[in-house]
Design a protein around this motif. Structure first.
Motif, PDB file in Angstrom:
ATOM      1  N   LYS A  88     -20.237  24.265 -54.934  1.00  0.00           N
ATOM      2  CA  LYS A  88     -21.606  24.454 -54.451  1.00  0.00           C
ATOM      3  C   LYS A  88     -21.871  23.557 -53.258  1.00  0.00           C
ATOM      4  CE  LYS A  88     -24.995  22.548 -56.652  1.00  0.00           C
ATOM      5  NZ  LYS A  88     -26.028  22.189 -57.647  1.00  0.00           N
ATOM      6  N   GLU A  89     -21.412  22.296 -53.333  1.00  0.00           N
ATOM      7  CA  GLU A  89     -21.596  21.350 -52.233  1.00  0.00           C
ATOM      8  C   GLU A  89     -20.743  21.736 -51.028  1.00  0.00           C
ATOM      9  OE1 GLU A  89     -23.967  19.118 -52.377  1.00  0.00           O
ATOM     10  OE2 GLU A  89     -24.392  19.847 -54.402  1.00  0.00           O
ATOM     11  N   ILE A  90     -19.532  22.249 -51.298  1.00  0.00           N
ATOM     12  CA  ILE A  90     -18.651  22.698 -50.213  1.00  0.00           C
ATOM     13  C   ILE A  90     -19.325  23.803 -49.404  1.00  0.00           C
ATOM     14  CG2 ILE A  90     -16.490  23.907 -49.679  1.00  0.00           C
ATOM     15  CD1 ILE A  90     -15.986  21.030 -50.450  1.00  0.00           C
ATOM     16  N   MET A  91     -19.894  24.773 -50.092  1.00  0.00           N
ATOM     17  CA  MET A  91     -20.482  25.925 -49.400  1.00  0.00           C
ATOM     18  C   MET A  91     -21.774  25.541 -48.670  1.00  0.00           C
ATOM     19  SD  MET A  91     -18.117  28.021 -49.960  1.00  0.00           S
ATOM     20  CE  MET A  91     -18.816  29.453 -49.139  1.00  0.00           C
ATOM     21  N   VAL A  92     -22.535  24.627 -49.227  1.00  0.00           N
ATOM     22  CA  VAL A  92     -23.730  24.131 -48.533  1.00  0.00           C
ATOM     23  C   VAL A  92     -23.324  23.405 -47.260  1.00  0.00           C
ATOM     24  CG1 VAL A  92     -25.632  22.467 -48.657  1.00  0.00           C
ATOM     25  CG2 VAL A  92     -25.212  24.020 -50.573  1.00  0.00           C
ATOM     26  N   GLU A  93     -22.280  22.579 -47.351  1.00  0.00           N
ATOM     27  CA  GLU A  93     -21.789  21.865 -46.171  1.00  0.00           C
ATOM     28  C   GLU A  93     -21.251  22.844 -45.133  1.00  0.00           C
ATOM     29  OE1 GLU A  93     -18.673  18.240 -44.994  1.00  0.00           O
ATOM     30  OE2 GLU A  93     -19.103  18.688 -47.101  1.00  0.00           O
ATOM     31  N   LEU A  94     -20.571  23.879 -45.592  1.00  0.00           N
ATOM     32  CA  LEU A  94     -20.061  24.906 -44.679  1.00  0.00           C
ATOM     33  C   LEU A  94     -21.201  25.553 -43.903  1.00  0.00           C
ATOM     34  CD1 LEU A  94     -17.711  26.722 -43.671  1.00  0.00           C
ATOM     35  CD2 LEU A  94     -18.158  28.208 -45.646  1.00  0.00           C
ATOM     36  N   GLU A 183     -22.505  35.937 -45.948  1.00  0.00           N
ATOM     37  CA  GLU A 183     -23.736  36.293 -45.242  1.00  0.00           C
ATOM     38  C   GLU A 183     -24.805  35.220 -45.429  1.00  0.00           C
ATOM     39  OE1 GLU A 183     -26.010  38.330 -42.649  1.00  0.00           O
ATOM     40  OE2 GLU A 183     -23.946  38.783 -43.197  1.00  0.00           O
ATOM     41  N   ALA A 184     -24.919  34.690 -46.638  1.00  0.00           N
ATOM     42  CA  ALA A 184     -25.885  33.615 -46.904  1.00  0.00           C
ATOM     43  C   ALA A 184     -25.513  32.350 -46.140  1.00  0.00           C
ATOM     44  CB  ALA A 184     -25.952  33.329 -48.403  1.00  0.00           C
ATOM     45  N   VAL A 185     -24.212  32.073 -46.022  1.00  0.00           N
ATOM     46  CA  VAL A 185     -23.746  30.926 -45.238  1.00  0.00           C
ATOM     47  C   VAL A 185     -24.136  31.085 -43.778  1.00  0.00           C
ATOM     48  CG1 VAL A 185     -21.672  29.791 -44.321  1.00  0.00           C
ATOM     49  CG2 VAL A 185     -21.853  30.265 -46.772  1.00  0.00           C
ATOM     50  N   ILE A 186     -23.886  32.265 -43.221  1.00  0.00           N
ATOM     51  CA  ILE A 186     -24.199  32.531 -41.818  1.00  0.00           C
ATOM     52  C   ILE A 186     -25.702  32.362 -41.561  1.00  0.00           C
ATOM     53  CG2 ILE A 186     -24.258  34.337 -40.045  1.00  0.00           C
ATOM     54  CD1 ILE A 186     -21.666  35.461 -41.347  1.00  0.00           C
ATOM     55  N   GLU A 187     -26.507  32.807 -42.508  1.00  0.00           N
ATOM     56  CA  GLU A 187     -27.963  32.712 -42.360  1.00  0.00           C
ATOM     57  C   GLU A 187     -28.506  31.321 -42.688  1.00  0.00           C
ATOM     58  OE1 GLU A 187     -29.486  35.815 -44.821  1.00  0.00           O
ATOM     59  OE2 GLU A 187     -28.802  37.425 -43.484  1.00  0.00           O
ATOM     60  N   LYS A 188     -27.597  30.438 -43.163  1.00  0.00           N
ATOM     61  CA  LYS A 188     -27.980  29.067 -43.550  1.00  0.00           C
ATOM     62  C   LYS A 188     -29.073  29.071 -44.613  1.00  0.00           C
ATOM     63  CE  LYS A 188     -26.786  27.263 -38.956  1.00  0.00           C
ATOM     64  NZ  LYS A 188     -25.496  26.656 -39.338  1.00  0.00           N
ATOM     65  N   ILE A 190     -29.702  28.024 -47.797  1.00  0.00           N
ATOM     66  CA  ILE A 190     -29.070  27.080 -48.715  1.00  0.00           C
ATOM     67  C   ILE A 190     -29.314  27.443 -50.177  1.00  0.00           C
ATOM     68  CG2 ILE A 190     -28.892  24.664 -49.382  1.00  0.00           C
ATOM     69  CD1 ILE A 190     -27.826  25.414 -46.551  1.00  0.00           C
ATOM     70  N   ASP A 191     -30.535  27.831 -50.506  1.00  0.00           N
ATOM     71  CA  ASP A 191     -30.824  28.203 -51.897  1.00  0.00           C
ATOM     72  C   ASP A 191     -29.973  29.383 -52.337  1.00  0.00           C
ATOM     73  OD1 ASP A 191     -32.685  26.187 -52.112  1.00  0.00           O
ATOM     74  OD2 ASP A 191     -34.412  27.467 -51.683  1.00  0.00           O
ATOM     75  N   GLU A 192     -29.837  30.375 -51.454  1.00  0.00           N
ATOM     76  CA  GLU A 192     -29.038  31.545 -51.777  1.00  0.00           C
ATOM     77  C   GLU A 192     -27.556  31.205 -51.860  1.00  0.00           C
ATOM     78  OE1 GLU A 192     -28.893  35.875 -52.435  1.00  0.00           O
ATOM     79  OE2 GLU A 192     -30.286  34.212 -52.755  1.00  0.00           O
ATOM     80  N   VAL A 193     -27.096  30.330 -50.966  1.00  0.00           N
ATOM     81  CA  VAL A 193     -25.695  29.883 -50.992  1.00  0.00           C
ATOM     82  C   VAL A 193     -25.390  29.218 -52.333  1.00  0.00           C
ATOM     83  CG1 VAL A 193     -24.070  28.192 -50.046  1.00  0.00           C
ATOM     84  CG2 VAL A 193     -25.379  29.661 -48.505  1.00  0.00           C
ATOM     85  N   SER A 194     -26.257  28.320 -52.769  1.00  0.00           N
ATOM     86  CA  SER A 194     -26.050  27.624 -54.042  1.00  0.00           C
ATOM     87  C   SER A 194     -26.041  28.600 -55.206  1.00  0.00           C
ATOM     88  CB  SER A 194     -27.144  26.566 -54.247  1.00  0.00           C
ATOM     89  OG  SER A 194     -27.090  25.584 -53.242  1.00  0.00           O
ATOM     90  N   TYR A 195     -27.016  29.500 -55.221  1.00  0.00           N
ATOM     91  CA  TYR A 195     -27.121  30.468 -56.320  1.00  0.00           C
ATOM     92  C   TYR A 195     -25.896  31.376 -56.374  1.00  0.00           C
ATOM     93  CZ  TYR A 195     -28.434  34.709 -58.783  1.00  0.00           C
ATOM     94  OH  TYR A 195     -28.439  35.788 -59.632  1.00  0.00           O
ATOM     95  N   LEU A 196     -25.490  31.916 -55.227  1.00  0.00           N
ATOM     96  CA  LEU A 196     -24.367  32.851 -55.194  1.00  0.00           C
ATOM     97  C   LEU A 196     -23.050  32.162 -55.552  1.00  0.00           C
ATOM     98  CD1 LEU A 196     -25.239  34.966 -52.019  1.00  0.00           C
ATOM     99  CD2 LEU A 196     -25.386  35.685 -54.417  1.00  0.00           C
ATOM    100  N   THR A 197     -22.890  30.912 -55.121  1.00  0.00           N
ATOM    101  CA  THR A 197     -21.666  30.174 -55.451  1.00  0.00           C
ATOM    102  C   THR A 197     -21.557  29.966 -56.953  1.00  0.00           C
ATOM    103  OG1 THR A 197     -21.706  29.011 -53.320  1.00  0.00           O
ATOM    104  CG2 THR A 197     -20.365  28.044 -55.072  1.00  0.00           C
TER     105      THR A 197
END
Length: 232
Positions: A88-94, A183-188, A190-197
């Motif tokens: 989760k932290e990796i993808m947020v940082e990405l 797609e969530a990463v590209i859009e930054k 963060i909440d969606e990135v965490s949830y999807l991960t």
């Protein structure tokens, strides 16, 4: 080729055979057959088996032989927990650090994964799944963490393989989740990135009862008791 390199490659091949069920849980290991299959000598094979034994992936019974360990869902669940917390932290940082080249590299992996799905090559599809995640770690300079996770992740990886064979490959779930996550990463977002991960990594919670019922001989007795208890 140096002996250490031969041993390393032998270990990698054996580990892959264990993960992809070419060497099945509970199966007896025949040294001469493995030497022929892998095209290696006795020494690198025995050193690789020692390494696998330290990771609880094989075990020896005196007077009987050496066997592939059954899948331990306790270890698998602990690996899932560790990976979930870290990734989760990796993808947020990405999301904060990616470049256009990074995104293009990840999209190329997903395009290859789509191609392997269309070709019905489950093995390559599986490998590209791992490559997608590994690449995310490497982009944020955490490649060594991925290597560490990968070393102790084999019981989880074997469950993932069974899940892929019986559940997710037919409707390409992994690729769809990867695409949504990227797609969530590209859009930054963060909440969606965490949830999807988290949702992506927790897949195993949804079907573990079904997988164990389909392959009871592949799992330890403790695993079966644990899963049955959680379903009550």
């Amino acid at each position: 080729m140096k002996q250490s390199t031969i041993q390393s490659r032998t270990y990698d091949k054996l580990r892959e055979k264990i993960i992809k069920m070419e060497l099945k849980p509970g199966q007896k290991i025949i040294i001469s057959e493995l030497m022929e299959t892998l095209g290696v000598g006795r020494t690198p094979l025995r050193e690789s088996l020692k390494q696998l034994q330290r990771q609880n992936l094989i075990y020896t019974i005196p007077q009987s032989g050496t066997f592939i360990s059954k899948i331990d869902m306790v270890q698998a669940m602990q690996s899932r927990f560790v990976r979930e917390c870290i990734e989760k932290e990796i993808m947020v940082e990405l999301s904060a650090k990616y470049t256009e080249k990074n995104i293009n590299d990840l999209k190329k992996i997903l395009n290859k994964q789509k191609s392997e799905f269309e070709q019905k090559d489950i093995s390559k599809y599986h490998d590209l799944d791992s490559l997608f995640h590994e690449t995310c770690y490497i982009i944020v300079n955490k490649g060594k963490i991925w290597s560490w996770i990968n070393t102790y992740n084999t019981h989880l990886d074997r469950f993932r393989w069974l899940h892929l064979e019986s559940e997710t490959f037919d409707y390409n779930l992994i690729l769809k989740e990867h695409e949504a996550l990227l797609e969530a990463v590209i859009e930054k977002n963060i909440d969606e990135v965490s949830y999807l991960t988290i949702n992506h990594i927790r897949f195993m919670l949804k079907e573990q009862g079904h997988i164990l019922n389909a392959h009871p001989d592949y799992f330890t007795e403790e695993s079966i008791k644990m899963v049955n208890s959680s379903l009550e």
